[in-house]
Scaffold this motif. Structure first.
Motif, short mmCIF file in Angstrom:
data_model
loop_
_atom_site.label_atom_id
_atom_site.label_comp_id
_atom_site.label_asym_id
_atom_site.label_seq_id
_atom_site.Cartn_x
_atom_site.Cartn_y
_atom_site.Cartn_z
N ARG A 148 55.56 17.34 -19.38
CA ARG A 148 55.66 18.71 -19.87
C ARG A 148 56.23 18.77 -21.28
O ARG A 148 57.17 18.05 -21.63
N ASP A 207 55.47 26.32 -21.16
CA ASP A 207 55.86 25.00 -20.66
C ASP A 207 54.54 24.37 -20.18
O ASP A 207 53.93 24.89 -19.25
N MET A 208 54.07 23.30 -20.82
CA MET A 208 52.70 22.85 -20.55
C MET A 208 52.53 21.37 -20.84
O MET A 208 53.41 20.73 -21.39
N SER A 212 46.24 20.26 -20.49
CA SER A 212 45.95 21.69 -20.35
C SER A 212 45.95 22.39 -21.70
O SER A 212 45.17 23.32 -21.93
N PHE A 233 55.11 16.05 -14.05
CA PHE A 233 54.44 17.16 -13.36
C PHE A 233 53.45 16.58 -12.35
O PHE A 233 52.39 16.10 -12.71
#
Ligand code: BEZ
Length: 326
Positions: A148, A207-208, A212, A233
């Motif tokens: 993340r 938050d990624m 993505s 994640f």
């Protein structure tokens, strides 16, 4: 109709649905991620593996992009047997399985290769044992998406700049705690709503993970990337407990092996691809990247997070001990 024929017709009528359900199965698999995502490609590949291993008896139909609802809805569908399988985030399971929250401990690992080791550890696999009672599902294996990172609309120079930002997070209590602890205003929201929320200014930051960000193009509206690697994640390949119970032992074995093969391929793909995805992001016009943002940037949050969550699950201590040994 003579007696022999009547008996035969009755026997066939009674046995056919049973025989079909025991032998032929098309698994409906739900995912929140879009067709371009690594998970979706691996679910399609899992369909091919299942078909090959069962002489065409077992197959997969994927429902991507939250077509069947968000992760909470899919979990309910798995519980009733309305959905056969789903690849869901570990975050999405934390409400029902608090031990899974330990996988979301901030800075549990600082790189994706160690994240893979955690997800393949006995400690993590033990957590899957809670799934049948808590969710009515069987957890076949873990995989992951990337580490993340933080993306913001405005440049960030210090942790103080994050204070008060409306931050999209994946709905999950352990993630919410982390963002609250540094003073952000977390906005829990499913993946499918994030792009529009950024575009219309509903949120300031997200938050990624790299995959993505690239798939959805979040940098269109949040071009500042803080490379924090603050959390691994995970993903769990789930099968409905009701559906599982109806499979023969042989088919359970085939399904387990196929899922494991594609969980492993997913993990390997993320470990190999992580650095290249960052390079792709750095090459995009208008994207600014601050690399190597460490745990110290967030002050004492790790200690505070651990103090809070260690009371809720023993796996915080177990996983910290594990990663200390890497
Ligand atoms: C998210 O909620 O951020 C997410 C979910 C699945 C895959 C990747 C990201």
């Amino acid at each position: 109709m003579n007696k022999v024929l009547t008996t035969l017709v009755t026997t066939v009528a009674l046995c056919t649905p049973l025989a079909l359900s025991a032998q032929d199965k098309n698994f409906r698999v739900g995912l929140i991620t879009p067709p371009v995502h690594v998970w979706n490609k691996q679910v399609d590949a899992m369909g091919e593996t299942l078909s090959e291993a069962s002489d065409g008896r077992l197959s997969v139909t994927a429902f991507p992009s939250g077509q069947l609802g968000n992760e909470g809805t899919m979990l309910q569908q798995l519980q009733t047997g309305a959905l056969d399988m789903a690849w869901l985030t570990t975050a999405g399971l934390t409400l029902r399985v608090p031990d899974m929250s330990a996988l979301h401990a901030p800075f549990l690992v600082d790189n994706i290769a160690d994240a893979a080791k955690v997800l393949r550890s006995d400690e993590a696999i033990e957590i899957l044992d809670a799934l049948p009672a808590a969710t009515g599902t069987v957890g076949l294996c873990y995989a992951m998406t990337g580490m993340r990172q933080i993306m913001t609309k405005d440049p960030i120079a210090s942790a103080q700049d994050l204070d008060g930002l409306r931050f999209r997070i994946t709905p999950a209590p352990p993630i919410q705690t982390f963002f609250e602890m540094f003073g952000a205003a977390p906005a829990p929201m499913p993946l499918t709503q994030v792009y529009d929320a950024l575009a219309n200014g509903q949120i300031d930051a997200i938050d990624m993970d790299h995959e993505s960000i690239l798939n959805f193009g979040y940098h269109d509206h949040a071009p500042h990337l803080l490379e924090t690697n603050h959390q691994l994640f995970g993903m769990v390949a789930l099968v409905s407990g009701r559906v599982w119970a109806k499979l023969s032992e042989e088919d359970q074995g085939i399904v387990r092996a196929a899922a494991q093969k594609h969980c492993d391929a997913t993990i390997d793909s993320f470990v190999e691809g992580e650095a290249g995805k960052l390079e792709k992001l750095k090459a995009i016009d208008g994207v600014s990247v601050t690399e190597d943002v460490s745990q110290e940037f967030f002050g004492d949050i790790v200690e505070r997070w651990d103090a809070d969550w260690a009371e809720k699950t023993p796996y915080v201590a177990k996983l910290r001990a594990l990663t200390a040994s890497f």
